[in-house]
Design an enzyme around this catalytic site. Sequence first.
Site, PDB file in Angstrom:
ATOM      1  N   PRO A 166       0.781  -1.238   0.000  1.00 33.60           N
ATOM      2  CA  PRO A 166       0.000   0.000   0.000  1.00 33.60           C
ATOM      3  C   PRO A 166       0.809   1.283   0.000  1.00 33.60           C
ATOM      4  CG  PRO A 166       0.052  -0.962   2.190  1.00 33.60           C
ATOM      5  CD  PRO A 166       0.701  -1.967   1.271  1.00 33.60           C
ATOM      6  N   MET A 179      -9.458   3.581  -5.962  1.00 35.60           N
ATOM      7  CA  MET A 179      -9.400   4.804  -6.774  1.00 35.60           C
ATOM      8  C   MET A 179     -10.706   5.564  -6.616  1.00 35.60           C
ATOM      9  SD  MET A 179      -7.477   3.061 -10.054  1.00 35.60           S
ATOM     10  CE  MET A 179      -7.995   1.369  -9.680  1.00 35.60           C
ATOM     11  N   THR A 222      -2.583  -5.830  -0.695  1.00 34.72           N
ATOM     12  CA  THR A 222      -3.465  -4.895  -1.374  1.00 34.72           C
ATOM     13  C   THR A 222      -4.015  -3.877  -0.373  1.00 34.72           C
ATOM     14  OG1 THR A 222      -5.300  -4.708  -2.922  1.00 34.72           O
ATOM     15  CG2 THR A 222      -5.569  -6.276  -1.123  1.00 34.72           C
ATOM     16  N   ASP A 278       5.613   2.223 -10.763  1.00 34.16           N
ATOM     17  CA  ASP A 278       4.407   3.039 -10.897  1.00 34.16           C
ATOM     18  C   ASP A 278       4.511   4.322 -10.081  1.00 34.16           C
ATOM     19  OD1 ASP A 278       3.307   1.170 -12.534  1.00 34.16           O
ATOM     20  OD2 ASP A 278       1.918   0.351 -11.066  1.00 34.16           O
ATOM     21  N   LYS A 331       1.155   5.509 -14.430  1.00 32.49           N
ATOM     22  CA  LYS A 331       0.075   4.666 -13.939  1.00 32.49           C
ATOM     23  C   LYS A 331      -0.567   5.241 -12.686  1.00 32.49           C
ATOM     24  CE  LYS A 331      -0.770   1.665 -15.979  1.00 32.49           C
ATOM     25  NZ  LYS A 331      -1.602   1.700 -17.207  1.00 32.49           N
ATOM     26  N   GLY A 337       2.151  -0.734  -7.270  1.00 31.81           N
ATOM     27  CA  GLY A 337       1.520  -0.478  -5.994  1.00 31.81           C
ATOM     28  C   GLY A 337       0.514  -1.563  -5.662  1.00 31.81           C
ATOM     29  N   GLY A 338       0.383  -1.894  -4.371  1.00 30.65           N
ATOM     30  CA  GLY A 338      -0.576  -2.916  -3.960  1.00 30.65           C
ATOM     31  C   GLY A 338      -0.148  -4.295  -4.396  1.00 30.65           C
ATOM     32  N   ASP A 339      -1.057  -5.019  -5.044  1.00 32.33           N
ATOM     33  CA  ASP A 339      -0.780  -6.360  -5.551  1.00 32.33           C
ATOM     34  C   ASP A 339      -0.862  -6.335  -7.078  1.00 32.33           C
ATOM     35  OD1 ASP A 339      -0.806  -9.498  -4.725  1.00 32.33           O
ATOM     36  OD2 ASP A 339      -1.974  -9.156  -6.547  1.00 32.33           O
TER      37      ASP A 339
END
Length: 242
Positions: A19, A173, A124, A42, A63, A94-96
Amino acid sequence: MDKQPEKPAGKVYLIGAGPGAADLITVRGARLLAQADVVLYDALVTADMLELCPQAVKIPVGKRSGQRSAAQEHINQQMLEYAAKYRLVVRLKGGDPMLFGRADEELHALESAGIFYEIVPGITTALAAAASVRQPLTKRGIARSVALFTSSTAPGESADTRIPECDTLVQYMGGKEAMLTAQRMLAANFPGNLPVIVIENCSRPDECSQALSLDDLAKGLPVSTGPVLVMMGEAMRARTKH
């Protein structure tokens, strides 16, 4: 003339950065970053995360929702070009990588070019956010299902206006899209007092969160400076202190 040995083919690692906080990346992800020759990262990847790979060539590839980003086709081509030149290439997301990360297009490009790859999962944001605000996404007798969704679309795509049928809804988002989601939910007879938690910049030093209702969310959110995640459902209701 002796035949020159062929240069071994490079390998691409799709790594989830988690995250945001650098210490929330997996041990495997951090180890590979420390060995990487090139890192394509990203916009959501933090500067602290990039300190884990001081030896690597670092290539920003955008991204970021709502902002200008590198075309996905160009990112795919960069992965292929660097894999032909270097031994270990990292695509840092970022995240998964497998959730809202355009991984399908990137895997297809790698497979079509015959390039070896490996996927390293990341935490995530939904899970990190739930931990941060201490609100489980599932609760016995209250919430047994969770839907992770986004209304963000690529240019030319039509937004999916369906509301997932789950006890807890998590919108990635979020931003202004979350306001439209709340309005559609109210029109679909979701209760106006349904609990909502909004988290911005999850796990970062400037993280902030607020608890509100679906009615409040339908009126809009303040302009954000970082990634926003919106969690909705009875599981988000404040716990009674015992």
